[in-house]
Design an enzyme around this catalytic site. Sequence first.
Site: not given
Length: 215
Positions: A27, A56, A82-84
């Site tokens: 997402t 996310a 976790v998207k960074v």
Amino acid sequence: MRLFLDTANIDDIRRGAAMGLVDGVTTNPTLVAKEGVEYRDRVLEICEAVNGPISAECISTTADALVEEARRIASWHPNVIVKVALTEQGLQAIRRLSAEGITINTTLVFSANQALLAAKAGAAYVSPFVGRLDDAGEDGMQVVRESVQIFETYHLPTQVLAASIRSARSVTQAALAGSHVATVPPNIFFQMIQHPLTDVGIERFLADAAKYTPV
Ligand code: E4P
């Protein structure tokens, strides 16, 4: 190659999950905003629908804030990764978060050098945005190919996640490039099932089968 769905639409995710072929979901803020729901609520619904990595995205811009936000997001569910985004501050945060055991998907990757830096920082995934590079007149799949080759050469455990996929043909190309994962919008995922000759073949077999007594 694993296939993720690139969407926050829960109906499409449930439809794909029913086939048993969806290995995860990605997402981003744009995809969630389209759905008009709260980010955490939707991610938890997705975690119920698909048993695999669910990405996310963080929206903070400094390393300290990214670390805090990523810890919060990672605590939502054991399958949440976790998207960074790939920035200088982002790389600092990725290094710290990876050392804590938080699984990171580095997003907004547009070059093999960026992919190499993210891998060195300890990211579990790098996401080259193939379609956006193609839109800009570059060869997006080349970044996938180069990243795969670099990670293989140096035995880096980071996986390449081909993102921003705009056609079914790009899924084939990502697989041929050795991408570990491709994240695919639902329309393209379902399009992968289709071939006109399959439909014609079914029609013909059904017509011929009507000529004898069914078994
Ligand atoms: C996935 O992780 C990305 O957020 C997504 O593939 C971006 O795709 P787009 O370029 O079509 O917005």
